[in-house]
Scaffold this motif. Structure first.
Motif, short mmCIF file in Angstrom:
data_model
loop_
_atom_site.label_atom_id
_atom_site.label_comp_id
_atom_site.label_asym_id
_atom_site.label_seq_id
_atom_site.Cartn_x
_atom_site.Cartn_y
_atom_site.Cartn_z
N LEU A 1 0.81 -1.20 0.00
CA LEU A 1 0.00 0.00 0.00
C LEU A 1 0.86 1.26 0.00
O LEU A 1 0.51 2.27 -0.62
CB LEU A 1 -0.93 -0.01 1.22
CG LEU A 1 -1.96 1.12 1.31
CD1 LEU A 1 -2.86 1.13 0.07
CD2 LEU A 1 -2.78 0.97 2.58
N ARG A 2 1.99 1.23 0.67
CA ARG A 2 2.84 2.41 0.75
C ARG A 2 3.38 2.84 -0.61
O ARG A 2 3.82 3.99 -0.78
CB ARG A 2 4.01 2.16 1.70
CG ARG A 2 4.94 1.05 1.27
CD ARG A 2 6.11 0.87 2.23
NE ARG A 2 6.93 -0.29 1.89
CZ ARG A 2 6.70 -1.53 2.30
NH1 ARG A 2 5.67 -1.75 3.13
NH2 ARG A 2 7.48 -2.52 1.93
N PHE B 1 1.58 2.96 -3.40
CA PHE B 1 0.52 3.52 -4.24
C PHE B 1 0.37 5.02 -4.01
O PHE B 1 0.41 5.50 -2.87
CB PHE B 1 -0.83 2.87 -3.90
CG PHE B 1 -1.07 1.55 -4.55
CD1 PHE B 1 -1.75 1.47 -5.76
CD2 PHE B 1 -0.61 0.38 -3.97
CE1 PHE B 1 -1.99 0.24 -6.36
CE2 PHE B 1 -0.84 -0.86 -4.56
CZ PHE B 1 -1.53 -0.92 -5.76
N THR B 2 0.16 5.74 -5.09
CA THR B 2 -0.27 7.13 -4.98
C THR B 2 -1.80 7.14 -4.93
O THR B 2 -2.45 6.16 -5.34
CB THR B 2 0.17 7.96 -6.20
OG1 THR B 2 -0.49 7.45 -7.38
CG2 THR B 2 1.69 7.88 -6.39
N PRO B 3 -2.41 8.20 -4.45
CA PRO B 3 -3.88 8.27 -4.47
C PRO B 3 -4.44 8.08 -5.88
O PRO B 3 -5.50 7.45 -6.05
CB PRO B 3 -4.18 9.67 -3.93
CG PRO B 3 -3.00 9.98 -3.06
CD PRO B 3 -1.82 9.36 -3.75
N GLU B 4 -3.75 8.62 -6.87
CA GLU B 4 -4.22 8.49 -8.25
C GLU B 4 -4.20 7.03 -8.71
O GLU B 4 -5.11 6.57 -9.43
CB GLU B 4 -3.36 9.34 -9.18
CG GLU B 4 -3.49 10.84 -8.99
CD GLU B 4 -2.76 11.34 -7.74
OE1 GLU B 4 -3.09 12.46 -7.30
OE2 GLU B 4 -1.88 10.62 -7.21
N GLU B 5 -3.20 6.28 -8.29
CA GLU B 5 -3.11 4.87 -8.68
C GLU B 5 -4.18 4.03 -7.99
O GLU B 5 -4.73 3.10 -8.59
CB GLU B 5 -1.72 4.34 -8.36
CG GLU B 5 -0.63 4.89 -9.27
CD GLU B 5 0.77 4.56 -8.80
OE1 GLU B 5 1.68 4.53 -9.65
OE2 GLU B 5 0.97 4.35 -7.58
N VAL B 6 -4.48 4.37 -6.74
CA VAL B 6 -5.59 3.68 -6.07
C VAL B 6 -6.89 3.95 -6.81
O VAL B 6 -7.68 3.05 -7.09
CB VAL B 6 -5.71 4.15 -4.60
CG1 VAL B 6 -6.97 3.58 -3.96
CG2 VAL B 6 -4.48 3.73 -3.80
N GLY B 7 -7.11 5.21 -7.16
CA GLY B 7 -8.32 5.58 -7.87
C GLY B 7 -8.43 4.90 -9.23
O GLY B 7 -9.51 4.47 -9.63
N VAL C 1 -4.86 -3.14 -2.38
CA VAL C 1 -5.81 -2.39 -3.19
C VAL C 1 -6.63 -3.33 -4.07
O VAL C 1 -7.86 -3.20 -4.17
CB VAL C 1 -5.08 -1.33 -4.04
CG1 VAL C 1 -6.08 -0.53 -4.87
CG2 VAL C 1 -4.28 -0.38 -3.15
#
Length: 258
Positions: free
Chosen positions: A106-107, A109-115, A161
């Motif tokens: 998880l560390r 990932f950027t927020p954009e990649e999660v989205g 994710v």
């Protein structure tokens, strides 16, 4: 004498299978076509889809068509659903199979990649199911089939994710089972285990990992991709009319082993 109905026949039904250019989606689409459904396969690679549609048609003797769009593009998905329903006069079966993989801690990932992963693996399928269900409700019949994963039930390290998205699909499936049941629509899921698909070929060829499969999976082997098809046919059939809100696990017993 009245002829005996053919069990699990999908004659006269129309189906859209997403992510069906290869792998498990291809096998489910082929099985639905073999059962008599008019099948449309989906993906993003037009050349691959054309080849897959031809292969399924050759194997089943039925005409299979294809549509290309990104499931994260809701407008394109809505247009495709409407076009298919207009072509066949209805849409009876939606197999929400498409899914992206991005397995790392998880560390990282950027927020954009999660989205982006959620958009493909959860949000897109949610909106496709909504569009399909509205059409199905008009005809008082429908089958929403969501392909999740055993990852929705058992977690692996460094895969948060993807696991969250698949668990979300399971929750979505159950919610749809409640919301649309009175409209003649059932909602169920298929949770595959470890299958020897093209994307898993490097692991299949890895002696150490295959030894792990032999230990971890009670039947002692990888799943063969064609073994997923009958699960989709069953859930899509009239014989499954009282099966609603269920996760059909197809994993050789992996998730029940200590």
């Amino acid at each position: 004498m009245t002829p005996t109905p053919v069990l699990f026949s999908l004659a006269g039904r129309s189906a859209l299978v997403t992510g069906a250019g290869r792998g498990l989606g291809f096998e489910m689409a082929k099985a639905l076509a073999q059962a008599g459904a008019d099948v449309v396969i989906h993906g993003r690679n037009e050349a691959r889809l054309a080849a897959a549609a031809e292969a399924i048609g050759t194997a089943t003797g039925r005409q299979v068509t294809w549509t290309a769009f990104d499931v994260a593009d809701f407008k394109a998905g809505r247009a495709a659903i409407a076009e298919i329903a207009g072509r066949f006069g209805r849409l009876d079966i939606l197999v929400n199979n498409v899914g992206a993989r991005d397995r790392r801690p998880l560390r990282d990932f950027t927020p954009e990649e999660v989205g982006a992963l959620f958009a493909t693996d959860l949000i897109g399928p949610t909106l496709l199911a909504r569009e399909a269900a509205e059409i199905m409700a008009h005809h008082r019949h429908g089958r929403l089939i969501t392909v999740t994963s055993i990852a929705a039930q058992i977690a692996n390290r460094n895969d948060p994710v993807y696991t969250a998205a698949k668990a979300g699909l399971t929750g979505l499936m159950r919610a749809l089972a409640v919301d649309y049941a009175r409209a003649g629509i059932t909602s169920n899921a298929i949770a595959p285990g470890m299958f020897a698909t093209e994307t898993n070929q490097s692991l299949v060829n890895n002696t150490e990992f295959s030894a792990f499969v032999d230990i971890r999976v009670p039947v002692g082997r990888w799943g063969h991709p064609p073994e997923i098809g009958p699960a989709a046919v069953f859930l899509a059939s009239n014989e499954a009319s009282f099966v609603n809100g269920h996760v059909l696990v197809v994993d050789g017993g992996q998730t029940i082993r200590m």
